[in-house]
Write a protein that holds these residues in place. Structure first.
Motif, PDB file in Angstrom:
ATOM      1  N   ARG D 135      40.801  54.965  31.779  1.00  0.00           N
ATOM      2  CA  ARG D 135      41.637  53.775  31.637  1.00  0.00           C
ATOM      3  C   ARG D 135      41.408  53.098  30.271  1.00  0.00           C
ATOM      4  O   ARG D 135      42.323  52.560  29.668  1.00  0.00           O
ATOM      5  CB  ARG D 135      41.281  52.805  32.772  1.00  0.00           C
ATOM      6  CG  ARG D 135      42.004  51.497  32.738  1.00  0.00           C
ATOM      7  CD  ARG D 135      43.337  51.564  33.460  1.00  0.00           C
ATOM      8  NE  ARG D 135      44.202  50.480  32.956  1.00  0.00           N
ATOM      9  CZ  ARG D 135      45.497  50.404  33.191  1.00  0.00           C
ATOM     10  NH1 ARG D 135      46.104  51.347  33.886  1.00  0.00           N
ATOM     11  NH2 ARG D 135      46.187  49.410  32.713  1.00  0.00           N
ATOM     12  N   GLY D 150      39.143  44.104  35.261  1.00  0.00           N
ATOM     13  CA  GLY D 150      38.446  45.354  35.514  1.00  0.00           C
ATOM     14  C   GLY D 150      38.265  46.162  34.245  1.00  0.00           C
ATOM     15  O   GLY D 150      37.211  46.753  34.003  1.00  0.00           O
ATOM     16  N   MET D 175      31.508  44.099  39.909  1.00  0.00           N
ATOM     17  CA  MET D 175      32.335  42.919  40.085  1.00  0.00           C
ATOM     18  C   MET D 175      33.739  43.129  39.519  1.00  0.00           C
ATOM     19  O   MET D 175      33.913  43.498  38.361  1.00  0.00           O
ATOM     20  CB  MET D 175      31.699  41.727  39.392  1.00  0.00           C
ATOM     21  CG  MET D 175      32.469  40.459  39.585  1.00  0.00           C
ATOM     22  SD  MET D 175      31.433  39.039  39.318  1.00  0.00           S
ATOM     23  CE  MET D 175      31.048  39.216  37.625  1.00  0.00           C
ATOM     24  N   GLY D 176      34.712  42.888  40.357  1.00  0.00           N
ATOM     25  CA  GLY D 176      36.083  42.945  39.892  1.00  0.00           C
ATOM     26  C   GLY D 176      36.634  44.340  39.693  1.00  0.00           C
ATOM     27  O   GLY D 176      37.709  44.509  39.142  1.00  0.00           O
ATOM     28  N   LEU D 177      35.896  45.330  40.130  1.00  0.00           N
ATOM     29  CA  LEU D 177      36.408  46.688  39.966  1.00  0.00           C
ATOM     30  C   LEU D 177      37.041  47.166  41.264  1.00  0.00           C
ATOM     31  O   LEU D 177      36.591  46.820  42.365  1.00  0.00           O
ATOM     32  CB  LEU D 177      35.279  47.636  39.568  1.00  0.00           C
ATOM     33  CG  LEU D 177      34.687  47.419  38.181  1.00  0.00           C
ATOM     34  CD1 LEU D 177      33.619  48.441  37.906  1.00  0.00           C
ATOM     35  CD2 LEU D 177      35.777  47.486  37.125  1.00  0.00           C
ATOM     36  N   ALA D 178      38.045  47.981  41.094  1.00  0.00           N
ATOM     37  CA  ALA D 178      38.679  48.561  42.266  1.00  0.00           C
ATOM     38  C   ALA D 178      37.680  49.497  42.944  1.00  0.00           C
ATOM     39  O   ALA D 178      36.816  50.062  42.284  1.00  0.00           O
ATOM     40  CB  ALA D 178      39.920  49.324  41.838  1.00  0.00           C
ATOM     41  N   PRO D 179      37.808  49.628  44.277  1.00  0.00           N
ATOM     42  CA  PRO D 179      36.804  50.392  45.031  1.00  0.00           C
ATOM     43  C   PRO D 179      36.536  51.778  44.437  1.00  0.00           C
ATOM     44  O   PRO D 179      35.381  52.182  44.304  1.00  0.00           O
ATOM     45  CB  PRO D 179      37.408  50.502  46.416  1.00  0.00           C
ATOM     46  CG  PRO D 179      38.535  49.562  46.467  1.00  0.00           C
ATOM     47  CD  PRO D 179      38.838  49.061  45.126  1.00  0.00           C
ATOM     48  N   GLN D 180      37.609  52.437  44.048  1.00  0.00           N
ATOM     49  CA  GLN D 180      37.413  53.774  43.474  1.00  0.00           C
ATOM     50  C   GLN D 180      36.530  53.729  42.248  1.00  0.00           C
ATOM     51  O   GLN D 180      35.651  54.563  42.062  1.00  0.00           O
ATOM     52  CB  GLN D 180      38.761  54.348  43.043  1.00  0.00           C
ATOM     53  CG  GLN D 180      39.446  55.116  44.099  1.00  0.00           C
ATOM     54  CD  GLN D 180      40.743  55.672  43.551  1.00  0.00           C
ATOM     55  OE1 GLN D 180      41.458  54.993  42.830  1.00  0.00           O
ATOM     56  NE2 GLN D 180      41.035  56.901  43.882  1.00  0.00           N
ATOM     57  N   GLU D 183      32.914  53.098  42.942  1.00  0.00           N
ATOM     58  CA  GLU D 183      32.307  54.371  43.338  1.00  0.00           C
ATOM     59  C   GLU D 183      31.975  55.174  42.082  1.00  0.00           C
ATOM     60  O   GLU D 183      30.887  55.712  41.927  1.00  0.00           O
ATOM     61  CB  GLU D 183      33.313  55.144  44.190  1.00  0.00           C
ATOM     62  CG  GLU D 183      32.723  56.252  44.987  1.00  0.00           C
ATOM     63  CD  GLU D 183      32.308  55.758  46.389  1.00  0.00           C
ATOM     64  OE1 GLU D 183      31.436  56.388  46.973  1.00  0.00           O
ATOM     65  OE2 GLU D 183      32.873  54.739  46.864  1.00  0.00           O
TER      66      GLU D 183
END
Ligand SMILES: Nc1ncnc2c1ncn2[C@@H]1O[C@H](COP(=O)(O)OP(=O)(O)OP(=O)(O)O)[C@@H](O)[C@H]1O
Ligand SMILES: Nc1ncnc2c1ncn2[C@@H]1O[C@H](COP(=O)(O)OP(=O)(O)OP(=O)(O)O)[C@@H](O)[C@H]1O
Ligand SMILES: [Mg+2]
Ligand SMILES: [Mg+2]
Lengths: 309, 415, 268, 269, 358
Positions: D135, D150, D175-180, D183
């Motif tokens: 990203r 993120g 913090m603030g990151l999408a679950p994927q 991981e």
């Protein structure tokens, strides 16, 4: 027409000299987020050192050569400025990491007072001259085209060339070295810059040294024009509109800003002044800068002010 | 109470320091001289304290407040036009005389309106008047001024603005054109001023500057190619610091000389012997006898003589109160002999003050810079009473009316 | 007229209060949002989820007038706007919390929350300066209201601490408090639970649900914790690269292929 | 690994902010070479403060370590500058991202390589970061201030990795990151840990994740270490389970069912 | 030990919203006021009044005004000197042009003039921010300098451009003695300070601070940046203008534009930053520091050198004074970047838990 050209040239030249002072502001701001009000005091301090040493050295060591005296005095004055930079970093900046802009600004005002006092203690408060052999008399060009010719001040012309060279050098420095990037990072966030291992202390010493040399050059040129005396510090106030018009963070901005302000204030004084009693150039310069800011709040070339939630 | 206290304001720092330093030194040295050579004024020694105010009005006022109530205080020398304005009223209530030699409020020459102000030797009005006379003389008659153009380049402050009314009056009288060009204090940036001069090509430029403004003006004149010998300065623009570092560039520049000067004058010699000779000199030896230094000496001499005059009336060998000194100041009579005795021969002309005339004399000369030093003194000029008297009276009346004050009664003059 | 829907979460939801139609938002070359439409019904908890940079925060910014969408319109209570004006939005009763903490750092907790009530203060500047009669009474009245919020959020102990000194989690609560002080009809929450541990998240969920139940406040929620989102929301919108890829009840969304691929991953 | 070396030894430190606010009241912890140690605890427990004390970023916050000692491989480091620490391979990822707002994402990353002279190495590092966070690559030319929360978090982590660290202090990386992505971040941590032997000390609220990947954990409350132990042991501790992992006796509780009564952690009572 | 709030419970919000919520603070304040109004006049000399106390009181008021703009609303301004000048000349014009205009209304009208001027030069703040604005406000400064020098109408065509007042009266009492002048200024200061304190702890004060701390968020909760900023400019320049009028009328009596030069603007900014941004109390402490320190150094240094048997020249004193002044400013900023007021509250906090260190 000839007179218009003269005014225009006069403005451009003065503007160039303002740029030189403005450059000092920009350098330090760009590299540390500090708006350095002490720039004016540094100009004076450097010029005083240069003027005095160029007079003292031949006395002390009994040589005649003016060129040698000037060269040595320049070197010693530069060393003085390095010492000033080092002390400022040690005693002031180091302890103010991560503080707000207003606080840092005030600290530099404190430094201003200190330098004013120190400079006068060490070097005296009289008028001193710097004679680097700049020609004082004007030349006249285009005599064939205009009656009486167009007057150009050679001294200003030389000064402008020196200023331009310095700017080119600094621009290169910022563009081509990795230090340039580090400097910008420091300006954004002291703490984060520390966290990735950018040594703030060293960076600050470097930048203040460079700013010191810029101040020295500015002081030398202004000093050779006006004589070295306390009033030199007020030049800083005249250079401020240049800084904001060009953008606090832009080296080329300082130049373009200088030219715009220089031309603007001279034209206004000469052509508008008489209708309102004269003496308008200083506020006119500020108002001019303000008008530009209304369209570009970050100055012509400044980094965009970030505004986000 | 055995000593007469002389408060000394000074500015040895800041933008006006180069001019302020010799001036302040002269003032100190003369006190030392009188104490050393004569043992004081009829045996009354003088003490002094300097108060640095950096040409800032509010700090000057603070100095005044601090020093005015010292025991034995004689008078006050405000040392700048700004401070004079601020103190004029205070002095009135505090009853302390102000000596403003060659500066300050021009209308204060009217002693009936301004009991406590003493613009000895001349004000900006008399100065401007004399300059115009000098020009007339050089041209061979004041009528030759008709159609000429004079630009007044002035320090944009009360100091610089004071001469304007006289210049306007004279312009009307003789039909010359007056161009006003203000320079923002302190006057380090004058490019546009001199561009305007170049544009309008005035026949003469009058320079009403102080401090760094003077040297800058001359440098810009050089840079724009304006002939220096067409520039005439006020007496605050005619000392060594103003031209020294321009040297030849200012050759031919003329300015008013309020006073004579030089190390060969008797008073300078006395100072060198009694003060510098004993290692008590305030500044550099070479500076003794320079223009501004001598002016400081004169101020102090007049102070001393005023005290002496007062003592004659109120008791020799006594310390005078400010009110007694005021009497002395307006009953001063320095004849040529007396001046000679004091060692001021050739420095100033005789002066006599009265209750109504606080100026004493308006004599002034013009001198010229030859690239190395000042010299080539002209004859003395006197301000033309026909031009000035009415202006002074009107100005003073307007002032009094505004302030709701009254003129002094003639009876007030006796005491 | 009221056609109440029974949402999956078992909550009574009302009519459409906020309707977003075909919103697009561009920053130079970046397409933050492309043709997004969805609606929010009264009393519901509506979640927006999606990977980082999908445009969730930008969506909220469009709704309350911080950003101006390049296309599309927003209808709020029957009034349609092509772009919103912050002040107007606030007056219409939309409050909001921020992802990156936009508290007033130099002010105390109380003052931060009190500032949320500024819209409701009537006395003029002179009255405030004199602080007599109505101005003082008004101030006290609002203070009472704010104290209730403080009690509710359980931050009594920090009343007078400057918020800059509070730990992150508490700052998020103050942020919520400030929004609540506006007595909003619609509350937009941008990752209110980021940086919290489980217990704190539970507290926060409880606050949100209580607000929703007791005051009937409609809630639009952005959150990355799928546990929370799936448990408490009525309907969920899923964004990815500025496009809407899913919309529906938590269960529908959870089983949507595209959503799984783009966001949830296989573990959920 | 029988008796691993201790890289970082924090010994009874006390921290005071602004000369008056006592925040850490004697915190001790050890990080073994090549380990992943998690620092858990609620809001305001003092995790961030602990990390700042280690990386010497405390001064800038007007905080002081008034007692105790901090040793890095046996060397006292309280008086080193943060830059010196980075040279020794210790880098902190600050809470709240702190990206350089005016710099682009790529420039942000490059600031991390300030201490690295080798051009090739820097290029390789940059590549590595881009492969970890694709990203970022797509947003490389935008100013950091204008990227999403993120993205900024990824940028902050990437920037730290650019320094080639051997001990990373991670403050709330998830913090603030999408679950994927969360991981993924933990995968990266594990990856670096096993492949490049980078040691991690991570302060984390996401206890679940943290304990899954860490070897050892400390639990902090109000400026003190309340509990420590092997990650597995902690994960199985019933208190930790209930308060941090949300798995009571009967599996995960829905957020829906949390009711208005307030439960208190027993060990605090 | 003695400075505790233990046992003082506030039962109403009203009580909690008092300016001084702790009893000891209230007592201290009462004592200070008593000292200022009663004890000081008994002991101070004429010099002390005229050279220190009166300037101090007036500058405190000006600093208070600056603090509202800079400290509370976050708009750094270097134009304060100009606002003072407008206040002074405005008041002077009302005072001299309208026969029988009493002093207090003239001062207030001067404040109003400054207010309009402030609003005018505050307009750019809607677009320009931070240091850019700070520098841009210098436009106001230089414009005012120019205007009062050049536009003769403002100085009633006085040839030198210098103006003066005399025979001041308040409600029939002449303001001739230093004491009466001091009490007059002090009384005005107390009133202004009280009103200002009320403002900053009310809704409008919160709006200012919100704009200062995070303007986007402030807009989202319905605060109009335009209203907040301009009202801050208005209130602040009103107070500064009144202070300017007092400075001119009471302290200087006769003045020229140079009395309100850019140097004054800098000094005012110093006062609020050294004193503490966003603190009323800080304005006073800062004013005290900046007004008194130079005078103190000026008199103390020769004495100090004298102790060691050295004599120091006037210039030496002046230079040393500058250096010490500069160094002290830096030192205070390092010790406490948030100013003397913060230092003060930290001290109080320590006192509160004394004898325990934490
Ligand atoms: N700069 C500061 N000045 C004063 N107090 C501070 C400062 N920074 C933190 N504190 C205080 O220190 C305590 C611990 O804060 P810290 O940020 O270390 O907690 P944390 O465990 O990281 O919490 P979170 O999980 O919310 O980030 C808090 O009570 C906080 O109020
Ligand atoms: N003001 C802006 N200027 C330029 N680009 C922007 C701006 N605001 C947002 N963006 C870009 O728009 C995209 C969407 O951002 P947004 O903040 O809405 O994401 P998000 O869904 O909230 O992500 P996250 O979960 O990480 O917070 C991002 O790629 C971001 O870089
Ligand atoms: Mg977001
Ligand atoms: Mg933390």
């Amino acid at each position: 027409m000839a007179f218009f050209l003269e005014t225009l040239f006069g403005g451009l030249m003065t503007g160039m000299l303002y740029s030189l002072v403005a450059l000092g502001f920009v350098l330090i701001f760009k590299a540390s987020g500090v708006f350095n009000f002490a720039q004016g005091a540094m100009v004076l301090f450097a010029a005083l050192a240069m003027a005095r040493f160029s007079a003292w050295l031949p006395q002390w060591f009994g040589f005649e050569s003016k060129i040698l005296a000037n060269l040595l005095a320049f070197a010693i004055a530069a060393l003085c400025m390095f010492a000033v930079a080092w002390v400022i970093e040690r005693l002031v900046l180091r302890h103010l990491v991560n503080q707000e802009g207003a606080t840092l600004l005030m600290a530099t005002l404190g430094i201003t007072y200190f330098l004013d006092g120190l400079g006068q203690t060490l070097f005296g408060s009289n008028v001193y001259s710097i004679d680097i052999g700049m020609p004082k008399d004007p030349v006249f060009m285009l005599d064939s085209v205009f009656d009486g010719g167009v007057m150009i001040n050679k001294e200003d012309l030389y000064a402008a060339v020196i200023a331009a060279a310095l700017v080119a050098l600094l621009t290169l420095f910022f563009q081509k070295t990795s230090t340039g990037r580090a400097l910008r990072a420091v300006a954004d966030d002291h703490q984060a810059a520390q966290s990735v291992g950018i040594p703030l202390n060293r960076i600050w010493v470097i930048v203040w040294c460079v700013a010191g040399v810029v101040a020295l050059v500015a002081g030398m040129i202004w000093g050779s024009k006006l004589g070295v005396q306390f009033s030199l510090t007020t030049i800083a106030l005249r250079a401020l509109p240049v800084v904001i018009l060009g953008g606090l963070t832009s080296v080329p901005g300082a130049i373009i800003g200088g030219l715009i302000i220089g031309v603007g204030e001279k034209l206004s004084e000469v052509y508008l002044g008489p209708y309102v009693g004269g003496g308008i150039e200083i506020w006119f310069a500020y108002v001019l800068a303000l008008v530009f800011l209304l369209f570009r709040p970050q100055g012509l070339f400044g980094e965009k002010i970030i505004d986000r939630v | 109470q055995t000593e007469q206290f002389i408060p000394l304001l000074s500015y040895r720092t800041g933008p006006y320091a180069p001019n302020g330093i010799p001036w302040a030194n002269g003032k100190q040295d003369y006190i030392k001289l009188v104490n050393e050579r004569d043992g004081g004024i009829n045996g009354v020694k003088m003490s002094f304290e300097e108060c640095e105010f950096g040409y800032a009005t509010d700090r000057g006022v603070e100095c005044y407040e601090r020093l005015k109530s010292r025991p034995g205080v004689a008078l006050f020398d405000p040392q700048s036009t700004g401070v004079t304005f601020a103190l004029t009223e205070k002095a009135n209530t505090d009853k302390i005389p102000l000596i403003t030699l060659g500066y300050g409020l021009s209308i204060a020459a009217d002693g009936m309106a301004f009991k406590w102000n003493f613009p000895y030797l001349g004000s900006y009005w008399t100065g401007a008047d004399a300059l115009v006379q000098h020009l007339g003389k050089e041209l061979g008659g004041l009528d030759k001024l008709k159609g000429k153009k004079i630009a007044l380049v002035y320090h944009d402050s009360p100091f610089g603005k004071e001469p304007i009314p006289v210049m306007q009056e004279r312009a009307k009288m003789h039909g010359f054109e007056l161009q006003l060009l203000p320079v923002t204090a302190p006057g380090v940036e004058q490019k546009s001023t001199w561009l305007q001069v170049r544009q309008s090509r005035p026949d003469y430029v009058f320079l009403w500057g102080w401090g760094v403004m003077n040297s800058t003006a001359l440098k810009e004149a050089q840079a724009t190619g304006y002939a220096r010998n067409k520039i005439y300065g006020v007496w605050w623009a005619g000392a060594e610091p103003d031209v020294r570092d321009i040297g030849d560039g200012a050759k031919g520049y003329k300015a008013l000389a309020l006073n004579g000067y030089g190390q060969d004058t008797k008073v300078a010699q006395d100072i060198l012997t009694y003060v510098h000779g004993k290692g008590q000199g305030t500044g550099d030896k070479n500076e003794v006898g320079s223009v501004l230094y001598t002016r400081g000496v004169i101020i102090q001499m007049l102070t001393v003589e005023a005290i002496r005059t007062a003592q004659e009336k109120f008791g020799k060998g006594k310390v005078m109160t400010p009110e007694q000194v005021q009497w002395g100041m307006e009953n001063l009579n320095l004849t040529a002999e007396r001046l000679k005795e004091l060692g001021f021969d050739g420095i100033i002309r005789p002066l006599q003050t009265t209750c109504a005339n606080h100026m004493g004399s308006t004599s002034v000369r013009v001198h010229e810079w030859d690239g190395k030093q000042w010299g080539n003194l002209s004859d003395w000029y006197e301000a033309d009473p026909a031009v000035l008297d009415k202006m002074i009276k009107d100005g003073a009346d307007k002032y009094l009316a505004e302030k709701n004050l009254k003129r002094r009664e003639q009876a007030d003059c006796g005491a | 007229m009221s056609n109440y829907n029974e949402s999956t979460a078992g909550r009574k939801t009302g009519e459409v209060i906020l309707d977003v139609q075909n919103i697009s938002l561009r920053f130079g070359g970046v397409k933050a949002l492309t043709d997004i439409s969805f609606n929010v019904r009264e009393h519901e908890i509506r979640s927006i989820i999606g990977p980082n940079g999908a445009g969730k925060s930008s969506m909220l910014n469009c709704i309350n007038g911080v950003y101006t969408p390049s296309e599309g319109s927003i209808t709020f209570r029957g009034q349609t706007f092509s772009h919103m004006n912050s002040r107007q939005v606030a007056e219409m009763g939309v409050a909001r919390t921020f992802q990156n903490l936009a508290l007033f750092k130099g002010m105390s907790v109380i003052d931060n929350i009190m500032s949320g009530r500024n819209l409701k203060i009537k006395s003029n500047i002179l009255l405030q300066a004199l602080r007599i009669g109505p101005a003082e009474r008004e101030e006290i009245k609002h203070r009472e209201f704010v104290e209730n919020i403080i009690d509710f959020l359980e931050i009594q102990a920090f009343r007078k601490t400057p918020v800059g000194q509070l730990p992150y989690g508490l700052q998020k609560r103050v942020d919520l408090g400030r929004a609540l002080a506006m007595e909003p009809q619609v509350l937009l929450l941008d990752e209110p639970m980021a940086g919290m541990n489980l217990e704190e998240k539970q507290d926060m969920s409880r606050f949100i649900m209580e607000i929703n139940e007791e005051f009937g406040t409609t809630i639009v929620l952005i959150e990355h914790d799928m546990g929370v989102v799936m448990d408490i929301s009525d309907r969920v919108v899923v964004l990815d690269y500025g496009k809407k890829i899913g919309d529906g009840s938590p269960d529908e969304v959870r089983n949507n292929e595209e959503v799984i691929r783009a966001y949830l991953g296989s573990s959920h | 690994m029988s008796q691993p070396n201790i890289v970082l030894n924090v010994n009874g430190i006390e921290v005071i902010y602004n000369h008056v606010i006592l925040v850490l009241k004697g915190v001790s912890l050890q990080v073994p070479e090549g380990g992943i140690v998690a620092l858990l605890g609620g809001n305001g427990a003092g995790k961030t403060t602990t990390l700042r004390a280690i990386s010497n970023l405390l001064k800038a916050e007007r905080g002081d370590v008034t007692k105790g000692s901090i040793e890095l491989r046996g060397e006292r480091i309280e008086n080193l500058s943060p830059a010196d620490l980075v040279k020794r391979g210790v880098v902190q990822v600050m809470e709240g991202r702190h990206c350089f707002a005016h710099l682009t994402i790529e420039e942000n990353l490059m600031t991390g390589s300030y201490t690295r002279a080798d051009k090739g190495e820097v290029a390789a590092n940059l590549d590595k970061v881009y492969t970890y966070f694709p990203r970022l690559k797509t947003r490389r030319a935008s100013q950091a201030a204008y990227t999403s929360g993120g993205e900024q978090q990824m940028c902050a982590i990437g920037r730290a990795l650019m320094t080639n660290p051997n001990l990373v202090l991670l403050d709330e990386p998830s913090m603030g990151l999408a679950p994927q992505i969360v991981e993924e971040v933990f995968h990266i941590v594990k990856d670096l840990n096993t492949k490049e032997k980078v040691t991690f000390l991570l302060a984390e609220q996401n206890t679940n994740m943290a304990l899954k990947y860490a070897d050892y954990g400390y639990i902090m409350e109000s400026g003190r270490i309340m509990m420590d132990g092997k990650a597995q042991d902690l994960a199985n501790n019933s208190d930790v389970k209930e308060f941090y992992l949300g798995v009571g006796g009967d599996g995960r509780k829905s957020f829906r069912d949390v009711k208005s009564y307030k439960r208190r952690k027993r060990w605090l009572a | 030990m003695f400075y505790r709030e233990n046992g003082q419970f506030k039962t109403t919000y009203r009580a909690d919203q008092q300016i001084f919520a702790i009893r000891q603070d209230r007592i201290a304040m009462a004592l200070i006021l008593a000292a200022l109004f009663v004890v000081v006049p008994m002991f101070a000399s004429d010099y002390f009044f005229r050279a220190i106390l009166i300037p101090l009181v007036i500058m405190s008021m000006a600093a208070l005004g600056v603090n509202i703009l800079v400290g509370y609303c976050g708009q750094i301004s270097l134009g304060s000197g100009a606002f003072m000048a407008v206040g002074a000349y405005g008041a002077w014009n009302f005072y001299t042009r309208f026969q029988g205009m009493p002093l207090v209304p003239a001062v207030i009208l001067g404040g109003l003039c400054a207010m309009f001027f402030g609003i005018l030069f505050g307009l750019p703040s809607l677009r320009v921010r931070g240091l850019y604005l700070a520098v841009a406000t210098l436009a106001a400064q230089f414009f005012a300098d120019w205007m009062f020098l050049r536009v003769k109408w403002f100085t009633n065509y006085s040839p030198s451009g210098s103006v003066s007042v005399n025979h001041l009266q308040v409600f029939g009492y002449p303001l001739d003695s230093a004491l009466s002048r001091y009490l007059f200024c002090l009384a005005l200061l107390v009133v202004v300070a009280l009103l200002a304190k009320n403002l900053v702890r009310s809704a409008i004060g919160r709006e200012w601070m919100a704009i200062r701390d995070m303007d986007v968020a402030a807009a989202v909760i319905g605060i109009r940046p335009m209203y907040a900023k301009l009202s801050a400019f208005a209130v602040s320049s009103f107070i500064i203008g009144m202070a300017g009028a007092l400075w001119a009328f009471i302290h200087l009596s006769a003045w020229e534009p140079a009395a309100f030069s850019v140097e004054v603007s800098f000094r005012l900014l110093f006062m609020v930053i050294i004193g503490g941004l966003g603190s009323i109390m800080g304005s006073f402490l800062g004013a005290g520091f900046i007004v008194v320190l130079p005078i103190f150094l000026n008199q103390f240094l020769p004495w100090l050198f004298g102790l060691f048997g050295l004599s120091i020249s006037t210039a030496g004193v002046a230079h040393t004074e500058l250096m010490i002044f500069g160094a002290l400013i830096v030192w205070f900023l390092i010790v406490e970047p948030h100013g003397l007021a913060k230092l003060w509250s930290t001290a109080k906090q320590k006192l509160r838990i004394w004898p325990f260190p934490h």
